[in-house]
Design a protein around this motif. Structure first.
Motif: not given
Ligand code: IMP
Length: 416
Positions: A31-35, A71-76, A96-103
């Protein structure tokens, strides 16, 4: 011990990728949980090195990964990680969590602009959009995976334009459209990360929570403002993954045998010159995300003691004992001159901190054949001076060093 957290005890780059991959043998989920994509977790598979930015390196062992809401998610970047991973280890399963913030490209551009505005006081960020994604998140101006999936972000473009227009040349609609296209592409991976982790843990499986960055880069506990924009301590694993603290059963803190830091900010045990250059070259101490040369310093006991306390570290994984080899003498900072028991909190007090060093004997090079011998013989096979170094650190910290890294491979580890 089903819920295992791996965290960095220094300023990042402690070798968490290799450690997590090693400790995740037998685990069923990483699991990734931060950054975000500011991280670069490297793991060596045979002759190949894999550097992952969003996915946990422990996925090489578990073949299953979850990206938590923290996680601050960068999808690429995530898609590139999946490609690299699958080429190396075969199919991996990602949720992927639906709550992850997108970059989005907006946050990446703002990261560079804000750094320019800071001028000489710049933080030296990785320019992966982390700070601006955090500003938006906590200002309730962020965009999450679920918001784009459900078309709930229409009016954010106008707000972003008004708030950020003076700093960006981008058309914010384009940034959002791009993010929406990427979300569409990965929507089949979106799932309930929190329930998944709870299910695994309640059926007795092991879950590895792989922290990014290091304790001293934590937004609250680190060397603010020279920190990242998320929490990097063990408690963040629960928050950023969506479990309670009772789901964390064991905390392994990772510390390098010396200290490094990339980017600006106070670093009490830093040294420069030929010795620092030689350690940097021996250890390939260049940022996995940005390629920048890492600053080098001696191991810092007051800093590590603070980090062990903040993380409730059960044990330490000491990495890169081999990189510090072949020095006639090594130094250990045991305290700062005149400072009390607590770790200095302000940048100026940290800059004033004068380390008091103890000098110990170094140990000879750990080459290929020496490594094989040590792997067979275990801790007792290490040269006496190396054992003295390890035991002096333990004595000062009061936290056991259970694992010692003696080479770049996942299995180049001896247990104490
Ligand atoms: P940001 O996280 O890109 O905003 O960068 C803030 C500070 O944290 C800078 O000094 C970066 O060099 C540092 N940093 C961010 N991520 C990492 C990492 O994964 N390893 C080491 N340093 C990092």
């Amino acid at each position: 011990m089903p819920g295992l957290v791996v965290v960095g005890l220094q300023w990042g780059d402690e070798g968490k990728g290799k450690v997590s991959a090693y400790l995740a043998k037998g685990a069923s989920l990483a699991v990734r949980f931060n950054g975000g994509a500011n991280a670069g977790h490297t793991v060596k598979l045979g002759e190949k090195s894999l550097s992952l930015h969003i996915l946990p390196a422990a996925t090489v062992s578990t073949k299953a990964a979850a990206i938590g809401p923290g996680v601050y998610l960068d999808i690429e970047e995530m898609l590139r990680d999946i490609e690299k991973l699958e080429a190396a280890v075969g199919k991996v399963h990602v949720v992927i969590s639906p709550r992850a913030q997108l970059v989005t490209p907006l946050q990446v551009e703002l990261d560079a602009r804000i750094e320019e505005l800071r001028g000489g006081g710049s933080i030296g960020t990785t320019r992966r959009g982390i700070g601006p994604t955090a500003i938006n998140k906590y200002g309730r101006l962020g965009v999450r995976v679920c918001d784009l999936l459900e078309g709930e972000a229409q009016n954010i473009a106008e707000v972003w334009r008004r708030v950020w227009g003076g700093l960006t040349s981008l058309r914010v609609e384009e940034a959002l459209e791009k993010a929406a296209r990427l979300v569409e592409q990965v929507k089949w991976m979106v799932g309930d990360v929190s329930s998944l982790i709870h299910e695994k843990l309640s059926s007795g499986e092991t879950v590895v929570f792989e922290g990014a960055q290091g304790t001293m880069l934590d937004i609250d506990h680190g060397t603010y403002p020279y920190v990242t924009s998320s929490h990097t301590v063990s408690a963040a694993a629960a928050l950023g993954a969506g479990v309670g603290p009772k789901s964390i059963h064991r905390v392994v803190g990772v510390a390098k045998s010396y200290t490094t830091r990339v980017g600006a900010g106070p670093f009490p045990t830093e040294f420069t010159g030929p010795l620092a250059d030689s350690i940097r070259e021996r250890g390939g101490e260049y940022g996995a995300t940005t390629g920048r040369p890492r600053r080098i310093g001696w191991l810092d006991i007051p800093q590590l003691r603070y980090a062990c306390m903040l993380n409730d570290a059960d044990e330490i994984f000491l990495t890169r004992l081999d990189t510090l080899a072949s020095q006639p003498r090594v130094r250990l900072c045991v305290k700062y001159e005149g400072s009390g028991d607590s770790f200095p909190e302000s940048v100026s007090s940290l800059r004033r901190a004068r380390p008091v060093y103890e000098e110990l004997d170094g140990w000879p090079e750990i080459g290929e054949s020496e490594r094989s011998r040590l792997l067979a013989e275990g801790y007792g096979g290490l040269p006496r001076s190396a054992r003295q170094y390890v035991e002096r650190i333990e004595e000062e910290l009061g936290t056991p060093i259970r694992y010692i890294g003696i080479g770049p491979g996942i299995g180049d580890v001896i247990m104490k």
